[in-house]
Design an enzyme around this catalytic site. Structure first.
Site, PDB file in Angstrom:
ATOM      1  N   HIS A   1      70.093  28.519  10.929  1.00 41.04           N
ATOM      2  CA  HIS A   1      70.642  28.443   9.581  1.00 41.04           C
ATOM      3  C   HIS A   1      69.983  27.289   8.847  1.00 41.04           C
ATOM      4  O   HIS A   1      69.477  26.360   9.461  1.00 41.04           O
ATOM      5  CB  HIS A   1      72.168  28.268   9.606  1.00 41.04           C
ATOM      6  CG  HIS A   1      72.623  27.040  10.335  1.00 41.04           C
ATOM      7  ND1 HIS A   1      72.714  26.983  11.709  1.00 41.04           N
ATOM      8  CD2 HIS A   1      73.009  25.821   9.891  1.00 41.04           C
ATOM      9  CE1 HIS A   1      73.136  25.783  12.080  1.00 41.04           C
ATOM     10  NE2 HIS A   1      73.316  25.055  10.987  1.00 41.04           N
TER      11      HIS A   1
ATOM     12  N   ARG B   1      65.319  22.084  15.803  1.00 38.07           N
ATOM     13  CA  ARG B   1      64.820  22.366  14.453  1.00 38.07           C
ATOM     14  C   ARG B   1      63.752  23.455  14.494  1.00 38.07           C
ATOM     15  O   ARG B   1      62.920  23.493  15.392  1.00 38.07           O
ATOM     16  CB  ARG B   1      64.266  21.090  13.825  1.00 38.07           C
ATOM     17  CG  ARG B   1      65.342  20.015  13.655  1.00 38.07           C
ATOM     18  CD  ARG B   1      64.758  18.706  13.135  1.00 38.07           C
ATOM     19  NE  ARG B   1      65.810  17.714  12.996  1.00 38.07           N
ATOM     20  CZ  ARG B   1      66.201  16.904  13.986  1.00 38.07           C
ATOM     21  NH1 ARG B   1      65.600  16.975  15.173  1.00 38.07           N
ATOM     22  NH2 ARG B   1      67.160  16.033  13.806  1.00 38.07           N
TER      23      ARG B   1
END
Length: 202
Positions: A56, A75
């Site tokens: 997200h 990440r």
């Protein structure tokens, strides 16, 4: 000489988003993830829950994020920080679904509760008009309050005096503690409480 006619078309929202992200993060391959993820626009008062191992990205606007206990943050892009591609690919669920938009449930005047499908937390939103107050009954778990806008006072447990509460203040409230909130400014006061999911504690 004949020139073929080329019909121009408007860019889709996702195409516009990718171009916008590319301007912010030039050369970052993560901008292409916008084509594979859901593009969700939340209105004020709406929320969504993102499960573990689901990619997200928060793009713009103001929001409150409550995160469950975690041992890592992996990440994928849109960042200058380290990206662990091998770990990322091994942990993703690859589930395809549109996230459920949570509207929240009123639990008392001026208070709306957002209860996700996890035992770890819930979030209450307090919107107190000028001159109003609200009392939160004791809950079995600890709570953290953050004041987003406005000013007022907070009184918890056996405090003899109330404490000032203004924008940016954070308060920790132990379990089994009654809390009373007051507004003391001509504008509304907006606070959020994060605590253990009440369905888990009951």
């Amino acid at each position: 000489m004949m020139l073929p006619c080329i019909q121009a078309r408007s860019l889709t929202k996702k195409e516009q988003l990718v171009l916008s992200l590319e301007k912010q993060y030039p050369g970052d391959v993560g901008v292409l993830a916008a084509f594979f993820l859901n593009f969700v626009k939340l209105n004020p008062g709406e929320a969504l829950y993102v499960s573990a191992n689901e990619p997200h990205a928060y793009l713009s606007g103001e929001c409150i994020e409550c995160m469950a206990t975690s041992d890592n943050v992996v990440r994928a892009g849109l960042t200058p920080k380290y990206r662990d591609v091998q770990t990322l690919c091994s942990m993703l669920t690859y589930n395809q679904a549109f996230p459920e938009i949570l509207q929240g449930m009123p639990v008392q005047p001026y208070v709306t509760r957002y209860t996700p499908s996890t035992d770890e937390f819930e979030v209450d939103r307090y919107l107190l008009p000028p001159g109003k107050s609200v009392t939160m009954s004791p809950v079995p778990g600890p709570s953290i309050f953050i004041v987003m806008t406005g000013e007022g006072e907070i009184q918890a447990g056996f405090m003899t005096d109330s404490a000032k509460a203004k924008e940016g203040d954070v308060f920790f409230v132990p379990a089994h503690t009654k809390v009373k909130l007051y507004t003391s400014s001509p504008r509304s006061m907006q606070l959020y409480r994060a605590g253990v999911n009440s369905s888990f504690l009951s």
